[in-house]
Scaffold this motif. Structure first.
Motif, PDB file in Angstrom:
ATOM      1  N   THR A 118       0.813  -1.369   0.071  1.00 19.48           N
ATOM      2  CA  THR A 118      -0.214   0.060  -0.006  1.00 19.48           C
ATOM      3  C   THR A 118       0.810   1.348   0.071  1.00 19.48           C
TER       4      THR A 118
ATOM      5  N   THR B 110       4.279   1.613  -4.440  1.00 19.58           N
ATOM      6  CA  THR B 110       3.566   0.254  -4.193  1.00 19.58           C
ATOM      7  C   THR B 110       3.751  -0.770  -5.170  1.00 19.58           C
TER       8      THR B 110
ATOM      9  N   ASP C 285      -6.235   2.456   0.584  1.00 23.58           N
ATOM     10  CA  ASP C 285      -5.400   3.852   0.584  1.00 23.58           C
ATOM     11  C   ASP C 285      -6.386   4.957   1.415  1.00 23.58           C
TER      12      ASP C 285
ATOM     13  N   ASP D  58       1.242   7.704  -3.822  1.00 23.63           N
ATOM     14  CA  ASP D  58       1.576   6.441  -4.191  1.00 23.63           C
ATOM     15  C   ASP D  58       3.290   6.111  -3.876  1.00 23.63           C
TER      16      ASP D  58
END
Length: 615
Positions: A215, A253, A501, A520
């Motif tokens: 994540t 990620t 997220d 990200d």
């Protein structure tokens, strides 16, 4: 009552599972004029339900693991024979691909949806491929001065961090496990220094290194830990700035690493288009589900090292599979070196205090090092003894500690509502988010405190708690309000937003409401019109599963009023080890004892495919 009628009762098959069985019924009627036998239809529905519950498939001998209510299950042998006769069920050899003509696969007493059996088979083959490869690099003796600077207490091999870093010189696949604060990232930073120094000494170009996590939050935390580890390395002798400058300071990620393709479950990097790296390090491996791990491993090119970091006592992934557990069962406990490895690493480690038989050439034995527990915590939080008691399922010890005087731990025994027990602290924290000067500050502040729950539905579940919190904050009627925390609940490759997220709603300079999410793993923020987001929900309270990969200064954990099958020692352990400074536990003794008596269990054939014999 027929088997399908029993499975269709409330609490049984979901509409989607039932629909799959009905598709087989219609196909059978169209092909042969008769429907497949009920045991086949039931197996189709149960295989679908199994994936929804996190299993790779289901066991014919234990179908009751999927359902709570009474069912007149078929005799396992008769059920197996009925499936073996069906054209809708294939029974390939373990190493062979299943034919696409059959949606179900039966193998070693398990029934799979074909796609998930293939993920499992391909993952096992990919892991064994990587493990069998000889990594770049020759004699390790030349690294002894740098190794001694990195690990001054490594003589004799008793330092597990030193063993892990040294073993990376011999392995293309390395598994580094341990609880929070055991030094996994520190170990990896020093391991990468060794690989860089080895390449320089041998006149090779520096290895291309990628850091990744499941994540965005986990990737950000991994990058921060790596930067801290590099800062500590800068103080050591024999390490020059040029060498340290080659170390990565950013993490992505896994989806970004593999390259998402809008509106497609495929990635840009796969077996035919492998990743352009020499070393890939993946943190929080326990969170990686079966399909994603399969796609990652297939994208790792020949000659690339793959290093998986994880905590074996945490919950498995939200989606299907218990991948890390299966891999670790094949790799052993990781406490001592194999004899051959100890001999090769003697110039670095000296003579280790204990060794075991040589690692098998075709398996994963000898590819793991386990770091001993030393939980991250502030000076005011005594979490380690409680975490150990929970990890081992010792309810008496856990309750004694909770009722004692553990610094930083508050046990709200019998409390059934965290919004009553901790209303002032919790609601005050969330109200303050709306007044933060910018979304980056608000998101950082939001990560200081979290309310965790074991359940998703009901008044004590995440949805029920979030509805009440929205009402307390005065935003129940206004939808997207200033300071509302959001959590994405499905993957969107188009948005590059993924399940778990977390973002926050705040107005931009023009006064428009924008949902802001972390960039990200690159440290920036991305803004979206709230109405354009993929499926999402409020994130003031979240399930323990959704909090994996994160850590918070202060954690409030609410266990349900009644025992539930979702409770396990892994869930409680995962929740409490999210806390850095303060832990609040709201629970009843009976429910806590029930949770610590149960293991989180997933049905999978991965360990067997990696060479573990059934017990």
């Amino acid at each position: 009552m027929s088997l399908m009628d029993q499975l269709s009762r409330p609490g049984g098959l979901r509409p989607l599972d039932h629909a799959l069985a009905q598709v087989l019924r219609r196909l059978g009627m169209a092909d042969t004029g008769s429907a497949p036998p009920e045991p086949v239809l039931a197996a189709a529905g149960l295989a679908s339900l199994a994936v929804a519950q996190g299993h790779a498939g289901f066991e014919l001998a234990r179908p009751s693991l999927l359902l709570d209510g009474p069912v007149d299950w078929p005799d396992p042998r008769q059920w197996r024979d009925a499936l073996a006769r069906s054209p809708w069920v294939s029974t390939p050899a373990a190493e062979d691909a299943a034919p696409t003509s059959a949606p179900l696969v039966m193998e070693q007493g398990l029934v799979y949806l074909r796609r998930y059996r293939e993920y499992e088979r391909r993952l096992a083959q990919g892991l064994l491929r990587i493990a069998a490869a000889a990594p770049a690099g020759g004699d390790v003796a030349a690294l002894a001065p740098v190794f001694a600077a990195l690990f001054p207490a490594a003589a004799g091999g008793a330092d597990a961090q030193a063993r892990a870093a040294a073993l990376a010189l011999l392995r293309s696949l390395l598994l580094v496990t341990g609880g929070p604060g055991t030094g996994k990232t520190t170990t990896i930073a020093r391991m990468l220094v060794l690989l860089l120094e080895q390449a320089r000494a041998e006149g090779r170009t520096p290895p291309r290194i990628a850091l990744a996590a499941p994540t965005g939050r986990a990737a950000d935390r991994m990058a921060g830990s790596m930067r801290n580890a590099i800062a500590r390395l800068d103080q050591l002798p024999l390490l020059d700035d040029d060498l340290l400058s080659e170390l990565p300071v950013r993490a992505s990620t896994l989806h970004r690493l593999l390259g998402t393709i809008p509106d497609s479950p495929r990635f840009r990097h796969d077996a035919d288009h492998p990743l352009p790296f020499d070393v890939v390090v993946v943190d929080e491996a326990s969170m990686v589900d079966l399909p994603l791990m399969c796609k990652l491993v297939e994208a790792v090119p020949n000659g690339c090292r793959l290093v998986l970091l994880g905590d074996p006592d945490q919950l498995p992934s939200v989606e299907a599979g218990d991948v890390l557990s299966g891999i670790l069962r094949a790799a052993g406990d990781g406490q001592v070196l194999a004899i051959a490895d100890a001999t090769r690493l003697q110039p670095l480690l000296g003579d280790p205090p204990a060794t075991q038989g040589d690692a098998t050439a075709g398996g994963l034995a000898g590819h793991r090092v386990h770091l001993q527990h030393g939980y991250r915590q502030s000076s005011g939080l005594q979490l380690s003894p409680l975490a150990d008691a929970v990890r081992t399922g010792d309810a008496d010890a856990a309750l004694a500690l909770l009722r004692g005087a553990l610094a930083g731990v508050e046990f709200h025994e019998g409390a059934l509502d965290p919004l009553v027990a901790g209303r002032e602290a919790l609601v005050g924290h969330w109200r303050a988010l709306a007044s933060r000067e910018d979304p980056a500050t608000a998101l950082r502040e939001a990560g200081r405190l979290c309310l965790l729950t074991a359940l998703r539905e009901g008044p004590q579940g995440a949805r029920g708690l979030n509805a009440r919190i929205e009402e307390l904050l005065g935003g129940r009627q206004s939808g997207y309000f200033q300071g509302r925390l959001l959590q994405v609940t499905e993957n969107s490759y188009r948005h590059r937003l993924f399940n778990g997220d977390v973002g926050i709603c705040m107005r931009d300079a023009s006064g428009a409401m924008v949902a802001w999410f972390a960039g990200d793993g690159d440290g920036g923020l991305r803004g979206f019109h709230p109405g354009a987001l993929p499926a999402h929900e409020s994130a003031f309270a979240m399930t323990v599963h959704k909090a994996q990969g994160s850590e918070f200064d202060e954690v409030w954990l609410q266990l349900p009023r009644q025992p539930s099958k979702v409770l396990s020692r892994e869930l409680v352990y995962t929740a409490l080890t999210r806390a850095r400074s303060v832990l609040h536990l709201c629970a009843d003794e009976t429910v806590l004892r029930e949770a610590l008596s149960r293991h989180s269990m997933r049905v999978s054939g991965l360990a067997a495919r990696l060479g573990v014999e059934a017990s």
